[in-house]
Structure formats: C-alpha cells, structure tokens
Enzyme design. Structure first.
Site: not given
Length: 557
Positions: A386, A391, A431, A450
């Site tokens: 993730h 990110h 997020e 993701s």
C-alpha cells in the site's frame, strides 16, 4: 531544559498500549481517523489515572515524608508574618495536618489540577528541585474587588515570591468581580504552599495555575529535529494479527513470526542509519506482483496525471518493477532528490500524532512487511504494498509533497481535538482524495490507488462527491466497515493547499512553525529575532527571483 521537561510530561500521559482488540481498539480495519479518536480516549484515561495516582501520593504523608515535612515547616514559617485577612493562621493541632485540610472554594489536595500535579512531581525529585526558582502564572478570582488584591500580593511576598507581571480584567464568573493574572518567580515548594494558602481565602473565588515560562507545565512536546523521531518509538504501535481472528494471518504461525522478525529490524533503526534491507520471499514477491499488475492496468484511465508521471520515472530508474519489491533505502534516495522526502522504517503503525509529525520533516514512516498471501488485494492495515504503490509516486511530486508536509507542520503542538480533525483531512485527501482533470474524476488518494474495489466504487455514481473544504471535511464522520459513501474532490493540489492553509490559520495553536531543510529542524516563530531572520531569508530569495525575472526579460524582451 524546557523541551526535556515537556517531553517528560508528554511521556507521563503517552499511549503505551498497542492498537489491538485486547487493548480495546474497536475497529477491524486500521485508519488514521480511528487511531486519532482511540488515542484521544486512551490519553484521557491514562491522564486521569496518572493524575489520580499523583494526587493520592501527594496526600500520603507516609509515601512522601520529606517533601510533606518541608512543606509543613515552610508553611509555619511563612504564616508567622502573614496578613490576618488571608486565613492562613491555624491552631497547633491543625498545623500537623495542614496538607490534609479541605480548602475554600471546593478545593482539596486530592483535587489538584494537572499543572499542580506536574509541579508537585517535579518538586519531589530532589531537594534541589524543591528549591528551584521558576516562573509561573496564576489566575486569581477576586470576589471583593481590588481591595483584596493588596492582601493577596502581600501573601505572595510572604512566600518569597517575586512578582514580574500583573494585569486584571472584569470577570465573567458569577460572584467574582475581577480576574487577575499574576506572574511570579519563586521556588516550586513555595509555589505549592502559596496556592494552598490562597485557596483558603474567603476573598478569592478561585486560584488557577496556568503555566511556567521556564519549564513549561503544559506546553506540548513535539520533535524539533528529524533525529527526535527516534524518541517516538515508545509510542510505536503494531497491529497484532494473533489477537484478531478476522485477520488473514491469525492462524498462520509462519506469517506472524515473519511480521515479528521485520518489526524487530525496524525497532533497531535510528536517525542517520541506512534503512535495513529485507530479503523478501517468493510468496511475498508474488503478492507484490499481483497488486502491481492491477495498478498498471487501472492507472491510464483512473489515476491523476501527477501519479502517472512519477510512477513512470520510478520504473525508468529501476525502482519499480513487477518482479521485485523495492527496498525502502532505494525509494528514500529517489524521493530525497525529487522532493526532499525520506523514508523511515516503522515496525508497525505509529500514533496519529507521531505519524503526522514525521511529515513535518518530510519523513514518511513506512512499514516493510507484506500483507498475507491469501488476500493480495486486501489488508486490514497498511503494509508496504500500500505504501510503496499508493504513497511513494505522489511523494515524488513537489506539489503533493508540500501538501503532505503542510498537514504535518499543522499537527505540531495541536490539541487532541485538532489532531482528530487533521487526521480526518488527511484521510479524505492523502488516503482517499480525488481531483478533477478536464472535468473527469481522478484518484490521488493512496487508499484508492492501491485498492481495486474501492477505486471502482469511488469513480462510480454510487457515492457522493463533494468539493474539498477543509473545515467541512474535518468534521465528516468516517466508517470503516464498507466503502466510503462520500469522497472529497479537489480542483488541484494547489487549490487544496491554499484552502488548507486558510483553515489551519484558524486553529488554536498560539504559535507558528516552519521547517528549515538545511538543518532538518522545525523552528518555532515565537520571537522577533526569529522573525527577523526569516524576513532576511525571504528578502534574499526575492532578490534572486527579481534577478532571474530581469534576465529572462532581457533575453526574450
């Protein structure tokens, strides 16, 4: 000295529990928002427990005979010349129990405030600590008007206090005429005696200890240098799959042992160390490859342009590939030359406050473990799949990196309530954020980038899409049992940054901070000298900018 004292006070109330069902953590899916709310509750409970323990100890003569005896002796001495209108004179029998006698205005020693407990604890450390001179601010509530002020000031003098500041204002409290702010320099021991003495006065409606300018009583500790992130390890929290039957690794002893092995490597990490290399297994690499290929398939149509540009760069430089899980050291070096961000290995999940604080230093805390192989497209808590695929590409984009750091800087010294709001903003942007490109919705939040299922849900007509407004977003309830019913859409990263800055300026933090990339320090802008230095730096930058503009005009004009 002030920073060390503030850190010690912070550690007194710090969370030392892991986020697990065993310890009361309610959610089955980890999120920064729920973490922040859980922290607020646990910190409050811990604080109440610590304060109650300290109050009992303060009243227990058998547990602390030295300081209590000293307090009684000094109390007797100080009352020898005390003004009789301040009711401090008591008979010989009561002198022996001076530390247990109920006070006026509903106060007792058992009702010490947080500041007084911290002060008492500091004074009890040693004889030198008792006599240490410090500055404190008291709020005195005068019931009888200014006539009683002279008697109160005389009491401060009797307790060997030196008044350095005095101001008053009409009080809003019923039955109180004036609130008087008095700043005094005196020993900790005498300060405790003074507060007790004043609370016995019928002419005062209350006495509150506010702050101490030399050794801050409540000034929140936060990291001032990137190396200070080492001091946050006691707040390191890890998701424990063996405690949650719903976790895919619950019954897998090999997986749990692997998680512990990787966590222990990260626990040993210190500022300046090279990031430890993890030798990933074939099963872990297969999980990475499955998610990687899905991301590549979805990217052209659904991901924002900034992500696609940086993802391509990372592939070109050999950092990203389907057949190999990137090492954090390689990714960190790439980010450093792109935006100044670096990575720091995390054994698990930090508290929200510490995670956000790291962003202020352009440091991203990243796990190194991989989700369980039976669920390659789902994990109950963030893993390095993730964090790497979600990110890292956008942290290589200057605009997004700046936005992430702005959230981190805003969190330094923020209250628990504000940390919850900042966590919520982070959740619905970094997020699960969305943005517009040519009137089409694109994903930029790592949770969408993701997560195949949530991405398709987010771009469908099922959820509601609202414009990003931090003040509204910060209050949006979050649920973790299903996909989000609401997503917030930014016009651009620049638009999101500008709106965020305006919102942050309304927060209650009484100071401003800036990050100095040359020293890797956060500077608190709380003095004229520091502001002068900043202005000089900005003037120099403006001179360079003006020179560059003039040269461009001369070239193309």
């Amino acid at each position: 000295m002030a920073v060390a004292a503030a850190q010690k006070n912070r550690e007194m109330f710090a969370i030392k529990k892991s986020y697990s069902i065993e310890n009361g953590y309610p959610a089955r899916r980890r999120s920064l928002v729920d973490d922040a709310r859980f922290e607020s509750v646990v910190v409050k409970q811990n604080k109440q427990s610590v304060l109650e323990e300290a109050r009992i100890k303060h009243n227990d003569n058998a547990e602390a005979p030295s300081i209590q005896a000293n307090l009684k002796e000094d109390f007797k001495k100080s009352t020898a010349t005390h003004d009789p209108k301040i009711p401090v004179e008591i008979d010989d029998e009561n002198k022996e129990n001076v530390c247990d006698e109920p006070l006026q205005n509903g106060h007792t020693d058992a009702g010490l405030t947080e500041e007084e407990v911290i002060l008492s604890n500091a004074a009890s450390e040693s004889k030198e600590a008792e006599q240490a001179i410090q500055r404190a601010a008291l709020i005195l509530k005068l019931k009888e008007g200014m006539g009683s002020l002279a008697r109160t000031l005389k009491t401060i003098e009797n307790f060997k206090g030196s008044i350095v500041h005095l101001e008053s204002r009409p009080s809003k409290d019923a039955g109180v005429q004036f609130d008087v702010l008095v700043k005094v320099d005196m020993s900790r021991q005498n300060l405790l005696l003074l507060i007790r003495s004043l609370r016995q006065s019928a002419s005062l409606g209350g006495v509150d200890l506010l702050a101490d300018n030399k050794i801050s009583l409540k000034n929140p500790w936060f990291p001032r240098h990137a190396r200070d992130l080492d001091n946050c390890n006691h707040l390191m929290t890890k998701y424990e799959p063996e405690l949650d039957m719903a976790h895919p690794g619950f019954a897998d002893k090999v997986y749990r042992e692997r998680r512990r092995e990787i966590a222990n490597i990260a626990f040993e990490y210190k500022f300046g160390d090279p990031i430890p290399i993890i030798e990933y297994t074939e099963a872990e690499t297969a999980t990475w490859e499955a998610v990687y290929k899905t991301v590549v398939d979805l990217m052209p149509k659904h991901f924002c342009k900034e992500y696609k540009v940086q993802f391509s760069r990372m592939e070109e430089e050999g950092i990203f590939s389907a057949k190999k899980i990137p090492q954090l050291e390689d990714v960190s070096n790439f980010l450093k030359k792109s935006t100044g961000f670096t990575l720091r290995p995390a054994a698990g999940l930090l508290t929200s406050r510490d995670f956000l604080a790291s962003l202020a230093f352009r440091v991203f805390q990243s796990t190194q473990y991989i989700r369980h192989s039976t669920t390659p497209f789902h994990t109950p808590e963030p893993d390095c799949v993730h964090e790497l695929l979600g990110h890292m590409p956008l942290l290589a984009d200057p605009g997004f990196a700046q936005f992430s750091q702005e959230i981190g800087l805003a969190s330094l010294g923020a209250s628990d309530e504000e940390i919850e709001k900042l966590s919520t903003v982070y959740w619905f942007t970094v997020e699960f954020g969305m943005c517009k490109e040519h009137d089409q919705l694109k994903a930029y939040g790592a949770g969408l980038l993701s997560s195949y299922g949530e991405l398709l849900h987010a771009i469908s007509e099922k959820p509601e899409h609202r414009p990003f407004e931090p003040a509204i977003t910060a209050l949006q309830p979050y649920q973790d049992q299903d996909y989000q019913p609401i997503y917030y859409v930014a016009e651009s990263f620049e638009d999101a940054k500008e709106k965020f800055r305006r919102w942050v300026s309304t927060m209650s933090r009484p100071f401003e901070v800036r990050y100095n990339p040359h020293t890797q320090e956060v500077e608190v802008l709380d003095s004229v000298d520091r502001l002068d230095n900043l202005v000089s730096h900005l003037n120099l930058e403006m001179q360079h900018l003006t020179t560059a503009i003039n040269k461009l005009r001369a070239t193309f004009g």
